[in-house]
Design a protein around this motif. Structure first.
Motif, PDB file in Angstrom:
ATOM      1  N   GLU A 133      21.183 -52.814 -22.472  1.00 39.59           N
ATOM      2  CA  GLU A 133      22.310 -52.546 -23.284  1.00 39.59           C
ATOM      3  C   GLU A 133      23.640 -52.910 -22.535  1.00 39.59           C
ATOM      4  O   GLU A 133      24.313 -53.362 -23.363  1.00 39.59           O
ATOM      5  CB  GLU A 133      22.273 -50.777 -23.262  1.00 39.59           C
TER       6      GLU A 133
ATOM      7  N   HIS B 106      29.180 -59.174 -26.381  1.00 35.34           N
ATOM      8  CA  HIS B 106      30.168 -58.917 -27.415  1.00 35.34           C
ATOM      9  C   HIS B 106      31.592 -59.390 -26.874  1.00 35.34           C
ATOM     10  O   HIS B 106      32.591 -59.650 -27.736  1.00 35.34           O
ATOM     11  CB  HIS B 106      30.213 -57.521 -27.490  1.00 35.34           C
TER      12      HIS B 106
ATOM     13  N   ALA C 166      26.093 -55.484 -24.565  1.00 36.14           N
ATOM     14  CA  ALA C 166      27.567 -55.070 -24.456  1.00 36.14           C
ATOM     15  C   ALA C 166      28.360 -56.269 -24.028  1.00 36.14           C
ATOM     16  O   ALA C 166      29.419 -56.451 -24.626  1.00 36.14           O
ATOM     17  CB  ALA C 166      27.705 -53.837 -23.899  1.00 36.14           C
ATOM     18  N   SER C 167      27.885 -57.013 -22.881  1.00 37.16           N
ATOM     19  CA  SER C 167      28.621 -58.015 -22.339  1.00 37.16           C
ATOM     20  C   SER C 167      28.702 -59.341 -23.122  1.00 37.16           C
ATOM     21  O   SER C 167      29.638 -60.066 -23.254  1.00 37.16           O
ATOM     22  CB  SER C 167      28.471 -58.432 -21.057  1.00 37.16           C
TER      23      SER C 167
END
Length: 142
Positions: free
Chosen positions: A88, A95, A92-93
């Motif tokens: 996760e 993005h 997220a990184s």
């Protein structure tokens, strides 16, 4: 007449004693067969007792194995949850990367395509595709 009553009562008392003796002999034989370990209920009780002991040992072993399996499963679940958290964070990184590159595709996809194109490109024409050491030595000497 009293003598007749006494005699009849003595005969009846003797018959009753004889009947009780026969009953005791028959009962003793039945109890003897009942309590033998090889045949009868005594043997069945001994066999059932041994089976109960075996089942108790098997149940203890199964409980121990289930406890170990439970611990292993808990450990694996914790590892999977940790890996999911890392994934996760990685997602997220992603993005944070620029959304578009020169040709309008996402950065990771374009970089992967560039790597494939470099790997699929033919070798330069001046070097032979297959060479032996002798050819390489001759070319180095010249």
């Amino acid at each position: 007449m009293d003598q007749i009553f006494e005699m009849v009562s003595d005969v009846l008392l003797g018959a009753g004693a004889l009947g009780a003796a026969i009953y005791c002999v028959v009962l003793a034989r039945r109890l003897k067969r009942f309590s033998t370990l090889e045949n009868g209920v005594g043997g069945a009780v001994a066999v059932l007792s041994a089976q109960v002991d075996d089942m108790t040992r098997t149940l203890d072993a199964a409980r121990k194995a289930a406890g170990e399996s439970s611990r292993t499963l808990t450990d694996l679940t914790e590892r999977a949850e940790a890996a999911a958290r890392k994934l996760e964070l990685m997602m997220a990184s992603l993005h944070d990367l620029p959304d578009e590159t020169m040709d309008g595709r996402e950065g990771a996809e374009a970089a992967q395509d560039a790597d494939w194109e470099r790997a699929a490109a033919p070798p330069p024409a001046e070097t032979p595709m297959f060479s032996t050491r002798r050819v390489a030595v001759r070319e180095a000497v010249q």
